[in-house]
Design a protein around this motif. Structure first.
Motif, PDB file in Angstrom:
ATOM      1  N   GLY A 335       0.777  -1.235   0.000  1.00 26.81           N
ATOM      2  CA  GLY A 335       0.000   0.000   0.000  1.00 26.81           C
ATOM      3  C   GLY A 335       0.807   1.281   0.000  1.00 26.81           C
ATOM      4  N   PHE A 336       2.005   1.291  -0.590  1.00 28.15           N
ATOM      5  CA  PHE A 336       2.765   2.538  -0.704  1.00 28.15           C
ATOM      6  C   PHE A 336       1.967   3.573  -1.502  1.00 28.15           C
ATOM      7  N   GLY A 337       1.401   3.128  -2.628  1.00 24.37           N
ATOM      8  CA  GLY A 337       0.687   4.056  -3.509  1.00 24.37           C
ATOM      9  C   GLY A 337      -0.455   4.758  -2.805  1.00 24.37           C
ATOM     10  N   ARG A 338      -1.215   4.036  -2.003  1.00 21.09           N
ATOM     11  CA  ARG A 338      -2.338   4.626  -1.282  1.00 21.09           C
ATOM     12  C   ARG A 338      -1.870   5.735  -0.345  1.00 21.09           C
ATOM     13  N   ARG A 339      -0.739   5.512   0.287  1.00 18.80           N
ATOM     14  CA  ARG A 339      -0.236   6.501   1.254  1.00 18.80           C
ATOM     15  C   ARG A 339       0.312   7.740   0.549  1.00 18.80           C
ATOM     16  N   GLN A 347       0.840  15.297  -6.996  1.00 15.55           N
ATOM     17  CA  GLN A 347       1.952  14.534  -7.567  1.00 15.55           C
ATOM     18  C   GLN A 347       1.520  13.125  -7.946  1.00 15.55           C
ATOM     19  N   TRP A 348       0.577  12.581  -7.169  1.00 13.60           N
ATOM     20  CA  TRP A 348       0.104  11.224  -7.434  1.00 13.60           C
ATOM     21  C   TRP A 348      -0.583  11.129  -8.804  1.00 13.60           C
ATOM     22  N   GLU A 357       5.895   1.190 -12.587  1.00 18.07           N
ATOM     23  CA  GLU A 357       7.261   1.601 -12.912  1.00 18.07           C
ATOM     24  C   GLU A 357       7.852   2.470 -11.804  1.00 18.07           C
ATOM     25  N   LYS A 358       6.994   3.250 -11.152  1.00 19.17           N
ATOM     26  CA  LYS A 358       7.474   4.161 -10.111  1.00 19.17           C
ATOM     27  C   LYS A 358       7.741   3.442  -8.799  1.00 19.17           C
ATOM     28  N   PHE A 359       6.925   2.444  -8.471  1.00 16.37           N
ATOM     29  CA  PHE A 359       7.029   1.746  -7.189  1.00 16.37           C
ATOM     30  C   PHE A 359       8.428   1.192  -6.921  1.00 16.37           C
TER      31      PHE A 359
END
Length: 392
Positions: A335-339, A347-348, A357-359
Motif C-alpha cells: 500500500g505505498f501508492g495509497r499513502r 503529484q500522485w 514503474e514508479k514503485f
C-alpha cells in the motif's frame, strides 16, 4: 368491525414471510470451495459438503476415515455455469451461508482470477468476509483431505485464518478494495498438503498448511514468497505476529529466542527534489522465552546488545521482503501508492497510471527500535551452575 378484521389478518401477514423458506434437511451445506482451470478454457468448481449423519447419528466410535464431508464437482465455461452444473449433481439445494473458504488452484491463479472474483463478489450467496487461498497444484485435492484433529480440511483453514501467526489473512472484501487501487496488487496465503511422517496414517489423512504467500498483480499470480519473507510482509501489513525471533549474540554459538509481544508500524511518505521516499518506523517490544547461551540476562549491557540484535534481525527480514516485492515482483502489496496518494494528491495524479514503474524506484528508509520488556525470573540459563554464568 374494522378492528376485528385487522386482528384476523395480522397472523396471515406474519406467516407469509416464511413462504420461501427451505428446511435444513433439503440443503447441501457447503463448508469450502475450490476453483481450478480445466482444458478448453473451462473452469471447475469443487465443493466440500457436510454430511449430516456425523452430527445426527449420535453414535460413537465411527470410522474417522469416512470423513465428515464429501466432494462434488461441476465444470463449465465460467464459474456461474460450473455451479449450475454442480447443482444438477446434488439432489439438495446448495447452501453457501457456511462457506468461508475459497481456494484457487495455482494454474488458474497464474492465468488470472478476475472473472471468478467478479462472480464471488457480485453474487449474494458467498460471504464477503470469506477467506481466499492459492494452492500448490489442484485446489480440489485439498478438499478431499481428512484431518486427524478437525472434522474437515475447510475447518482447518478457517482456524488458520483466525489464529495463524505466519500467514496473511485476505478476504473477498480486501480483494474488492485492492483491485480498485492503482497498483491492483494483492497477496493470498499459499497452501499445500502437509506431508506426514506418521506411517500409520494414509496419505490423505493430513491437513492443508500455509507455506508462504502468493503475490498477485492485476489478478494474476506472478510469484510467491516463503514463510520468512511472509513474516516480513506481516510486519509491513501492521499485523504484528507472535512468531519467534532467534538472535545469536556476539562471540556465541548458541542463541537467545525472543517473541514480540507488541509493536507498531508507521509509514511516512515524502517527496524531496522529485525523489519519492517511504520512511517506515517500527517499534517492537519483546520477551525472552529461551536462553541457550551462558549469558546472564539480568545484566543491562547484555539486554542492550540483544535489543540491537533484534533490531538488526527484523530490519534484515523486512528488507529482504521489500527487495522481493519491490524489485523482483514490482507489486505494491503493502500500500505505498495509497499513502502517497493521501499525502501528495497532485503529484500522485502524474504517476498513478504508471505506478508499476514508479514503485520500484521508491527509496525505502527503514528504522527499527526494539525493547526487551521481560527476560524471565532468572539471569542465566536454567540448570546451569552459577559459577558458569557469564555476567558480561
Amino acid at each position: 368491525m374494522k378492528r376485528t378484521l385487522l386482528v384476523i389478518l395480522l397472523p396471515v401477514f406474519i406467516l407469509s414471510g416464511c413462504w420461501d423458506s427451505i428446511e435444513i434437511q433439503n440443503l447441501a451445506i457447503i463448508t469450502a470451495a475450490a476453483i481450478d482451470s480445466e482444458e478448453n478454457h473451462k473452469v471447475k468448481v469443487s465443493v466440500q459438503i457436510f454430511i449430516p449423519r456425523t452430527i445426527t447419528s449420535g453414535e460413537s466410535g465411527e470410522d474417522p476415515s469416512l470423513g465428515s464431508t464429501f466432494v462434488r464437482e461441476g465444470i463449465g465455461k465460467n464459474l456461474a455455469e460450473a455451479i449450475s452444473v454442480l447443482q444438477t449433481n446434488i439432489p439438495r439445494k446448495l447452501f453457501w451461508g457456511q462457506c468461508k473458504i475459497f481456494i484457487f488452484g495455482q494454474d488458474l491463479a497464474k492465468t488470472g482470477i478476475r472473472k471468478e472474483l467478479d462472480f464471488l463478489i457480485r453474487h449474494p450467496a458467498p460471504r464477503i468476509n470469506s477467506n481466499l487461498y492459492v494452492s500448490e497444484g489442484k485446489a480440489s485435492n485439498l478438499l478431499k483431505l481428512i484431518p486427524p484433529l478437525e472434522r474437515y480440511s475447510g475447518e482447518v483453514l478457517s482456524k488458520f485464518s483466525q489464529h495463524q501467526e505466519v500467514g496473511v489473512d485476505t478476504t473477498l472484501s480486501d480483494i474488492s478494495k485492492d483491485l480498485t487501487e492503482a497498483s491492483q496488487s494483492f497477496s493470498l496465503p499459499y497452501i499445500k498438503r502437509l506431508k506426514s511422517d506418521e506411517y500409520a496414517r494414509k496419505s490423505y489423512e493430513t491437513i492443508p498448511t500455509i507455506v508462504g504467500t502468493a503475490i498477485f498483480k492485476k489478478d494474476k499470480m506472478i510469484g510467491n514468497i516463503d514463510l520468512e519473507e511472509t513474516r516480513g510482509l506481516l510486519w509491513l501489513s501492521r499485523k504484528i505476529q507472535k512468531s519467534t525471533v532467534s538472535i545469536k549474540p556476539e562471540e556465541n554459538e548458541n542463541e537467545v529466542i525472543m517473541m514480540p509481544t507488541s509493536g507498531s508500524v508507521r509509514f511516512k511518505p515524502q517527496i524531496i527534489n522529485n525523489q519519492w521516499i517511504m520512511n517506515i518506523q517500527i517499534q517492537v517490544a519483546a520477551s525472552i522465552i529461551q536462553n541457550e547461551t551462558f549469558l546472564s540476562l539480568l545484566q543491562e549491557d547484555v539486554i542492550t546488545k540483544l535489543e540491537k540484535g533484534l533490531e538488526n534481525k527484523l530490519r534484515d527480514r523486512i528488507s529482504k521482503t521489500l527487495e522481493k516485492i519491490q524489485k523482483e515482483y514490482q507489486a505494491d502489496v503493502v500500500g505505498f501508492g495509497r499513502r502517497f496518494h493521501q499525502k501528495y494528491p497532485e503529484q500522485w495524479k502524474k504517476v498513478k497510471d504508471h505506478w508499476d514503474e514508479k514503485f520500484p524506484e521508491v527509496d525505502v528508509k527503514l528504522s527499527v527500535n526494539a525493547t526487551i520488556k521481560r527476560s524471565g525470573d532468572i539471569g542465566g540459563p536454567a540448570a546451569l551452575p552459577e559459577e558458569e554464568v557469564i555476567e558480561n
